[in-house]
Design a protein around this motif. Structure first.
Motif, PDB file in Angstrom:
ATOM      1  N   LEU A  25      -4.163  -5.364  -3.078  1.00  0.00           N
ATOM      2  CA  LEU A  25      -4.611  -3.906  -3.139  1.00  0.00           C
ATOM      3  C   LEU A  25      -3.565  -3.168  -3.516  1.00  0.00           C
ATOM      4  CD1 LEU A  25      -6.652  -1.912  -2.443  1.00  0.00           C
ATOM      5  CD2 LEU A  25      -6.437  -2.157  -0.105  1.00  0.00           C
ATOM      6  N   ALA A  26      -2.386  -3.090  -2.820  1.00  0.00           N
ATOM      7  CA  ALA A  26      -1.322  -2.482  -2.873  1.00  0.00           C
ATOM      8  C   ALA A  26      -0.954  -2.117  -4.536  1.00  0.00           C
ATOM      9  CB  ALA A  26      -0.208  -2.790  -2.131  1.00  0.00           C
ATOM     10  N   ALA A  27      -0.781  -3.429  -5.053  1.00  0.00           N
ATOM     11  CA  ALA A  27      -0.308  -3.337  -6.496  1.00  0.00           C
ATOM     12  C   ALA A  27      -1.532  -2.506  -7.376  1.00  0.00           C
ATOM     13  CB  ALA A  27      -0.154  -4.760  -6.985  1.00  0.00           C
ATOM     14  N   HIS A  28      -2.673  -2.684  -6.851  1.00  0.00           N
ATOM     15  CA  HIS A  28      -3.951  -2.072  -7.725  1.00  0.00           C
ATOM     16  C   HIS A  28      -3.620  -0.638  -7.501  1.00  0.00           C
ATOM     17  CE1 HIS A  28      -7.655  -2.098  -9.778  1.00  0.00           C
ATOM     18  NE2 HIS A  28      -8.105  -1.204  -8.931  1.00  0.00           N
ATOM     19  N   LEU A  29      -3.538  -0.050  -6.278  1.00  0.00           N
ATOM     20  CA  LEU A  29      -3.552   1.263  -5.820  1.00  0.00           C
ATOM     21  C   LEU A  29      -2.272   2.036  -6.701  1.00  0.00           C
ATOM     22  CD1 LEU A  29      -4.402   1.329  -2.340  1.00  0.00           C
ATOM     23  CD2 LEU A  29      -5.985   2.125  -4.313  1.00  0.00           C
ATOM     24  N   VAL A  30      -1.057   1.409  -6.556  1.00  0.00           N
ATOM     25  CA  VAL A  30       0.115   1.694  -7.344  1.00  0.00           C
ATOM     26  C   VAL A  30      -0.123   2.107  -8.838  1.00  0.00           C
ATOM     27  CG1 VAL A  30       2.660   1.137  -8.089  1.00  0.00           C
ATOM     28  CG2 VAL A  30       1.632   1.006  -5.572  1.00  0.00           C
ATOM     29  N   ALA A  31      -0.888   0.952  -9.328  1.00  0.00           N
ATOM     30  CA  ALA A  31      -1.093   1.063 -10.723  1.00  0.00           C
ATOM     31  C   ALA A  31      -1.746   2.212 -11.400  1.00  0.00           C
ATOM     32  CB  ALA A  31      -1.591  -0.031 -11.235  1.00  0.00           C
ATOM     33  N   LEU A  32      -2.935   2.521 -10.266  1.00  0.00           N
ATOM     34  CA  LEU A  32      -3.702   3.752 -10.459  1.00  0.00           C
ATOM     35  C   LEU A  32      -3.283   5.012 -10.107  1.00  0.00           C
ATOM     36  CD1 LEU A  32      -7.205   2.231  -9.185  1.00  0.00           C
ATOM     37  CD2 LEU A  32      -6.531   2.707 -11.681  1.00  0.00           C
ATOM     38  N   GLY A  33      -1.959   5.076  -9.694  1.00  0.00           N
ATOM     39  CA  GLY A  33      -1.249   6.244  -9.059  1.00  0.00           C
ATOM     40  C   GLY A  33      -1.746   6.836  -7.899  1.00  0.00           C
ATOM     41  N   HIS A  34      -2.086   6.016  -7.003  1.00  0.00           N
ATOM     42  CA  HIS A  34      -2.593   6.552  -5.618  1.00  0.00           C
ATOM     43  C   HIS A  34      -1.246   6.614  -4.849  1.00  0.00           C
ATOM     44  CE1 HIS A  34      -7.084   6.565  -5.899  1.00  0.00           C
ATOM     45  NE2 HIS A  34      -6.858   5.752  -6.875  1.00  0.00           N
ATOM     46  N   ARG A  35      -1.222   7.535  -3.778  1.00  0.00           N
ATOM     47  CA  ARG A  35      -0.116   7.633  -2.818  1.00  0.00           C
ATOM     48  C   ARG A  35      -0.607   7.898  -1.786  1.00  0.00           C
ATOM     49  NH1 ARG A  35       5.327   8.637  -4.501  1.00  0.00           N
ATOM     50  NH2 ARG A  35       5.806   8.506  -6.805  1.00  0.00           N
ATOM     51  N   PRO A  36      -1.530   7.171  -1.020  1.00  0.00           N
ATOM     52  CA  PRO A  36      -1.932   7.490   0.481  1.00  0.00           C
ATOM     53  C   PRO A  36      -0.830   7.796   1.445  1.00  0.00           C
ATOM     54  CG  PRO A  36      -1.682   5.002   0.193  1.00  0.00           C
ATOM     55  CD  PRO A  36      -1.645   5.711  -1.042  1.00  0.00           C
ATOM     56  N   ALA A  44       1.320  -2.417   4.922  1.00  0.00           N
ATOM     57  CA  ALA A  44       2.387  -1.405   4.925  1.00  0.00           C
ATOM     58  C   ALA A  44       3.861  -2.260   4.374  1.00  0.00           C
ATOM     59  CB  ALA A  44       2.972  -1.103   6.506  1.00  0.00           C
ATOM     60  N   GLU A  45       3.548  -3.643   4.643  1.00  0.00           N
ATOM     61  CA  GLU A  45       5.048  -4.393   3.836  1.00  0.00           C
ATOM     62  C   GLU A  45       4.870  -4.520   2.409  1.00  0.00           C
ATOM     63  OE1 GLU A  45       6.026  -7.115   7.763  1.00  0.00           O
ATOM     64  OE2 GLU A  45       4.701  -8.026   6.303  1.00  0.00           O
ATOM     65  N   ALA A  46       3.404  -4.671   2.020  1.00  0.00           N
ATOM     66  CA  ALA A  46       3.035  -4.566   0.614  1.00  0.00           C
ATOM     67  C   ALA A  46       3.621  -3.248   0.023  1.00  0.00           C
ATOM     68  CB  ALA A  46       1.799  -5.188   0.379  1.00  0.00           C
TER      69      ALA A  46
END
Length: 293
Positions: free
Chosen positions: A90-101, A115-117
């Motif tokens: 999930l972390a990798a997917h969100l980063v690839a889409l440009g999300h910054r929660p 959080a660690e991921a």
């Protein structure tokens, strides 16, 4: 045929059509997600605050096995239980889409592995923010002795008094919220049904609220007794009253959150039959170069 992976949407109805059965399969653990999504679907308080929401589900072999939601870019991700591998995906997917929660919340183990991921994929150092107990009812145990008085539903004539007590409760819980006639329906307090415990002469001495029955679960929140009336069993009595009503209305799970640093309330809930289900935790993410998005 869809492949395995995370699917994101801004459409709450599309999301719930696919993820609803999964969320209802563990109603106690998914209490916040079920309640929030129902608000958004039906135009409740959550809908009025949702801006650019994101809902995500993980599908594996055609089944939803995990989910998350975020109502605005300024709110943390709220995630269901994830394995370390699922959290990393999930972390990798969100980063690839440009999300910054700005953070993440979930059961404590899931929040930690996500959080660690997130740190591995972004370099952002997470900061632990919050820990809360989630209790689920086992066998209801009425207090002995029951304090004199009775429970009664809060009616329209009580609204000004109820708002005052909710303001006091919010202050006691450390919440920064404005509660008045204009804002009431848009606050988390406005969606609930309330019960007073009142003395034989009709004086309210404690209150408990409950969220609507959704997916088989009801969440008790808030429970509040003014300081000068505490220690007399009123909070236990009113909590038992609303818990019994929830069971009679068909709830399979009755849950509540409580502060681990408040031994009085934790002991109270254990005495009347609530048991620790899990700890919920949250981490904050601080970005040096951009706002959350």
């Amino acid at each position: 045929m869809r492949s395995d992976g995370w699917y994101l949407t801004e459409d709450v109805h599309e999301f719930f059509d696919r993820a609803g059965d999964f969320l209802r399969s563990r109603p106690a653990l998914h209490t916040t997600a079920l309640t929030t999504i129902e608000q958004v679907r039906t135009g409740g308080p959550g809908a009025s605050t949702a801006q650019d929401p994101v809902f995500g589900r993980l599908e594996q072999d055609g089944e939803v096995t995990a989910a998350f939601l975020r109502l605005t870019p300024q709110k943390r991700l709220s995630v269901t239980s994830l394995t370390p591998e699922q959290a990393d995906g999930l972390a990798a997917h969100l980063v690839a889409l440009g999300h910054r929660p700005p953070g993440v919340g979930g059961d404590i183990d899931t929040a930690t592995v996500f959080a660690e991921a997130w740190q591995r994929h972004t370099g952002v150092t997470p900061t632990f923010s919050t820990r809360i107990h989630l209790y689920r009812l086992g066998t209801l145990i009425p207090p002995e002795p029951v304090p004199t008085g009775r429970g009664r539903l809060v009616g329209e004539a009580d609204h000004e008094h109820l708002m005052q007590w909710c303001r006091e409760a919010a202050e006691f819980f450390g919440e920064d919220v404005t509660i008045n006639a204009d804002t009431w329906s848009g606050t988390r307090f406005g969606e609930k049904t309330y019960t007073y415990w009142e003395t034989p002469d009709g004086t309210p001495v404690s209150m408990a609220g409950v969220n609507p029955l959704v997916g088989g679960q009801v969440r008790v929140d808030p429970v509040y007794t003014p300081a000068h009336l505490r220690g007399r069993g009123y909070a236990a009595a009113v909590t038992v009253e609303v818990t019994r009503a929830a069971l009679e209305a068909g709830a399979t799970d009755v849950v509540l959150y409580t502060d681990p640093n408040n031994p009085t309330s934790n002991a109270l809930y254990k005495r009347i039959g609530y048991r620790l289900l899990t700890d919920w935790g949250a981490y904050d993410f601080a970005y040096a170069d951009a706002e959350p998005k």
